[in-house]
Motif scaffolding. Structure first.
Motif, PDB file in Angstrom:
ATOM      1  N   SER A 732     -30.963  30.680  44.501  1.00 45.16           N
ATOM      2  CA  SER A 732     -31.821  29.308  44.209  1.00 45.16           C
ATOM      3  C   SER A 732     -33.078  29.754  43.867  1.00 45.16           C
ATOM      4  N   PRO A 751     -40.023  22.978  36.814  1.00 39.78           N
ATOM      5  CA  PRO A 751     -38.703  23.341  36.927  1.00 39.78           C
ATOM      6  C   PRO A 751     -37.867  22.093  37.076  1.00 39.78           C
ATOM      7  N   ASP A 752     -38.438  21.032  37.883  1.00 43.19           N
ATOM      8  CA  ASP A 752     -37.837  19.864  37.996  1.00 43.19           C
ATOM      9  C   ASP A 752     -37.030  19.256  36.943  1.00 43.19           C
ATOM     10  N   ASP A 755     -33.735  21.264  37.422  1.00 39.09           N
ATOM     11  CA  ASP A 755     -33.135  20.877  38.648  1.00 39.09           C
ATOM     12  C   ASP A 755     -33.806  19.952  39.329  1.00 39.09           C
ATOM     13  N   ALA A 758     -35.980  21.570  42.271  1.00 37.48           N
ATOM     14  CA  ALA A 758     -36.812  22.911  41.901  1.00 37.48           C
ATOM     15  C   ALA A 758     -38.254  22.637  42.372  1.00 37.48           C
ATOM     16  N   VAL A 777     -40.141  30.026  41.526  1.00 39.38           N
ATOM     17  CA  VAL A 777     -39.481  28.855  41.345  1.00 39.38           C
ATOM     18  C   VAL A 777     -38.560  28.894  42.836  1.00 39.38           C
ATOM     19  N   THR A 778     -38.318  27.818  43.467  1.00 40.53           N
ATOM     20  CA  THR A 778     -37.477  27.879  44.772  1.00 40.53           C
ATOM     21  C   THR A 778     -36.563  26.722  44.615  1.00 40.53           C
ATOM     22  N   ALA A 780     -33.734  25.943  43.212  1.00 38.72           N
ATOM     23  CA  ALA A 780     -33.187  25.468  41.891  1.00 38.72           C
ATOM     24  C   ALA A 780     -31.774  26.392  41.760  1.00 38.72           C
ATOM     25  N   ILE A 782     -30.242  26.716  38.321  1.00 34.11           N
ATOM     26  CA  ILE A 782     -30.253  26.337  36.834  1.00 34.11           C
ATOM     27  C   ILE A 782     -29.446  27.098  36.028  1.00 34.11           C
TER      28      ILE A 782
END
Length: 802
Positions: A732, A751-752, A755, A758, A777-778, A780, A782
């Protein structure tokens, strides 16, 4: 015998006392205690989520309806002589009955209540009914009797001691609640009982930690002398309550205790305190520190050391505060802490917050400024309100006094300014408006009950009723002309002593809006407009772009990106300016840290807990060390406890990266000070303001300054390379490395959009050609990771200008 505590949180039902526009089940709606009517109806599937779309508008009837909470509980005689039914919080106007007998009536959300019930309890089944009168009914009747009062809103919140923002605000919905919002229990005991303990922990004149303890007892007919024992950090003191009296006090020195500091100045040691009276015990926790306030400069000092306040305003984090868990509060305070914040102002339109809130602030080293619950209105001082205010103030001052994080009591929010500047005097005539609360009642209660902390009558306030409350040379000011009317460069037109409120709006995260608004996200979508509560708010967002950033046209994605970015830039500009004037200016408290629902607002963290670009900007400008370019000079802001010294590199570049001029200077700034350095002529003025920039670097701190606004810069179309890799061992997490081939202005990753779970670690990064940065990025999962490298997920100013 010890006290017996029987929680009563199970088996409650909720019923309406009158017609309602929905079908309630026979026998009532299952109710959660602590909770409220809205959350119970929502859990039962009887109403739609009030935070989504415009559902709020169809729920106004709830606050105009009488409700009853009912439960049956089993009780067995435990041999104790006494029993009390204890409510930690009732919201708000209630009649409490046990087995059909009325115990009492309440009219204050900010108080707790205790009813003696031993003669009424029976073996086996016992019933409790809590009948809530509609808040509107009570407040409007009192308004009619006492006469209306002016305020920022027409709602009747000044006529009921209840969380004011329940009645709507320029960032919040109108959701007027009723319910048992804090725990309830039966407490049984025999003999004298500890009724309350007040702890005041500070430092004596010689710096030795000192604890003052005031004990109040419920004798229950016993008039003999009583002996209590206080213990803390290896120290022990005996306390005698004389015959016929109900209380006693003692003070003990605690030489082995270490002082408590705000996180930006030191450690946060905390000490357990026990008070024992016979078989009864009270346990608490405190920390030792001194607090002082230099009134004209509004300079807060902890343990004799002035603190530059890097603050944020706090509103209730949910319109339904019973939903707030300790973990959620901790997460929100951690977001403040990670942004460099050292003070939280608990704003006066909300609550005295939960014990968890202040305990967490103690642990994290966050200072707390506590407003009494008055905001943006003239408040009547007649009965029954006057006695309610006195009772709630006394109770909450005692409750919160042990917390070392709490450093200031403040009488109200903007009511002194309202009386001075908002036309209230003519409308009021000779009616009361709160002056007696802020200048007489509350300071008297604080002086008697908590002399260890300063009291300030309101904010904004200049230190005397004879002075205009918005005098920038004294006390605190609020700056709202910038958001409402002026360009954000106007922050630089004044040098205040302390800014207790200022802010700029921006929309929440895309995922937050996507959850809250059904249908297409478009600038003219009515459901999106419903989530903008500020007067003319959307027009002010566009006006605020000024010549800083381009107008978005009809593009929702551009609107979302540019107004979020402009919010971050506006607030950061103000903070940089104010911090560069340290120590004349000793604090900024940004409006606001958090939101209570998904909304376009001034918050840095939106209603779903997502960090907006403003949060990342705050983290940069609230860092211990900051470089500020202002008025032809570079200001080295050092709010650390060590000197800041090294080689300062100043470089003037062409936008293509070419070095046009370079200077290196040896510099040093003392701890907690600001040094001013005139910019050398070679970097102070460009040959072409539209095609050049200045980079200043000292150690790990860098700032990039442009000589012109973005809309006049010759920014090239954005060109860059992106390399996206997964994180080994974590499916993730992603690593997004961006390498600039042209100058990239304020690079940001969202990144939201891919996801909702994220998060990204960095934002608003300006890169010169050839430079690289890595976004991590954590949280997530995708489907197409390559989407992390293209619009609208990856944005910079260049693409909006193009």
């Amino acid at each position: 015998m010890t006290l017996r505590h029987l929680p009563l949180h199970d088996g409650w039902t909720l019923g309406a006392d009158g017609p309602v526009p929905l079908g309630l089940p026979t026998g009532g709606v299952p109710a959660t205690v602590p909770g409220c009517v809205h959350t119970d109806l929502l859990a039962a599937g009887l109403i739609d989520d009030p935070y989504l779309d415009d559902n709020e508008t169809r729920l106004g009837w709830i606050g105009r309806t009488d409700w009853t909470y009912h439960t049956v509980f089993d009780w067995t005689d435990d041999g104790h002589d006494h029993a009390d039914l204890c409510f930690d919080g009732l919201d708000t106007v209630a009649t409490v009955l046990l087995n059909g007998t009325e115990l009492g009536r309440t009219a204050n959300q900010h108080r707790s209540y205790r009813f003696a019930v031993r003669p009424l309890l029976v073996e086996g089944a016992n019933t409790i009914d809590v009948r809530f009168t509609a808040p509107y009914t009570y407040a409007e009747e009192l308004r009619e009797r006492l006469g209306d009062r002016p305020g920022a809103y027409t709602e009747p919140y000044p006529f009921i001691r209840k969380m004011a923002c329940n009645f709507g605000w320029d960032w919040g919905p109108t959701l007027v609640t009723s319910g048992i919002w804090r725990p309830v229990a039966v407490q049984s005991w025999t003999g004298p009982r500890i009724a309350s303990v007040k702890l005041l922990a500070d430092l004596a004149d010689d710096g030795v930690p000192r604890l003052s303890v005031t004990l109040d007892v419920d004798r229950s007919g016993d008039r003999s002398p009583l002996r209590a024992v206080v213990e803390v950090a290896g120290e022990r003191a005996e306390l005698t309550v004389p015959a016929g009296q109900d209380g006693a006090a003692t003070t003990l020195l605690v030489p082995d205790a270490e002082p408590w500091w705000p996180h930006s100045h030191g450690e946060q040691p905390l000490y357990e305190v026990s008070v024992r009276l016979g078989g009864h015990a009270w346990h608490g926790r405190t920390g030792f520190r001194s607090v002082s306030l230099e009134r004209e400069a509004f300079r807060i000092a902890v343990n004799g050391e002035p603190v530059f306040v890097r603050g944020v305003n706090w509103i209730p984090d949910d319109c339904f505060p019973a939903r707030l868990t300790r973990q959620r509060i901790s997460d929100r305070l951690d977001q403040a802490l990670a942004a460099g914040v050292n003070l939280i102002r608990v704003w006066g339109g909300g609550l005295y917050e939960s014990d968890d809130f202040y305990r967490l602030a103690d642990e994290k080293g966050l200072l707390v400024w506590q407003d009494f619950p008055f905001a943006c209105a003239a408040y009547p001082e007649e009965q029954p309100l006057y006695d309610e205010v006195a009772a709630e103030a006394r109770e909450n001052v005692v409750r919160l006094a042990p917390h070392p994080s709490l450093v200031l009591w403040c009488g109200n929010n903007e009511n002194l300014e309202g009386h001075a500047d908002w036309g209230w005097r003519k409308e009021l005539g000779d009616r009361t408006w709160g002056h007696g609360y802020y200048h007489e009642l509350l300071p008297a209660i604080c002086a008697e009950t908590d002399p260890t902390r300063p009291y300030w009558p309101g904010s904004p306030y200049s230190g005397s009723p004879d002075l205009h409350p918005q005098d920038p040379a004294r006390g605190t000011i609020h700056i709202w002309d910038v958001w409402n009317r002026a360009d954000y460069r106007a922050y630089a037109d004044r040098v205040p002593r302390f800014v207790a409120e200022f802010g700029f709006q921006g929309p929440p995260a895309h995922a937050t809006l996507r959850r809250a608004v059904s249908g297409p996200l478009a600038l003219d979508a009515p459901l999106l407009t419903h989530h903008q509560k500020a007067e003319d708010g959307n027009a002010k967002l566009l006006r605020g772009l000024g010549d800083h950033l381009p107008q978005p046209g009809g593009s929702f994605d551009d609107w979302h990106w540019l107004t979020q970015l402009n919010q971050a830039r506006a607030v950061a500009f103000g903070i940089r300016h104010f911090r560069s004037h340290t120590p004349y200016c000793m604090g900024t408290v940004v409006w606001q840290l958090n939101d209570c629902w998904p909304v376009v607002s001034w918050a840095a963290v939106d209603g779903d807990g997502r960090r907006k670009p403003l949060w990342y900007a705050l983290r940069a400008v609230y860092a211990d060390r900051l470089l500020v370019v202002r008025d032809g000079a570079l200001h080295l802001v050092n709010d650390a406890d060590r000197p800041w010294a090294g080689t300062l590199c100043l470089t003037r570049h062409d936008l293509d990266g070419t070095v046009l001029a370079e200077e290196e200077l040896s510099v040093s700034t003392a701890p907690r000070q600001v040094a001013r350095l005139a910019l050398p002529p070679s970097v102070a003025e460009p040959a072409d303001r539209t095609r050049e920039l200045l980079v200043a670097r000292l150690g790990e701190v860098r700032t990039v300054e442009f000589y012109e606004e973005d809309t006049r810069l010759a920014l090239p179309p954005a060109r860059y390379g992106v390399r996206i890799t997964g994180s080994e061992g974590d499916a993730s997490a992603y690593r997004v490395e961006v390498t600039a081939r042209t100058l990239l202005r304020d690079l940001a990753l969202f990144p939201d959009r891919l996801d909702p779970a994220a998060e990204v670690d960095e934002m608003l990064v300006t890169l010169l050609p050839g430079e690289s940065t890595v976004f991590r990025v954590t949280g997530a999962v995708i489907e197409d990771p390559e989407a992390l490298g293209i619009r609208p997920v990856l944005r910079c100013v260049n693409d909006a200008l193009a």
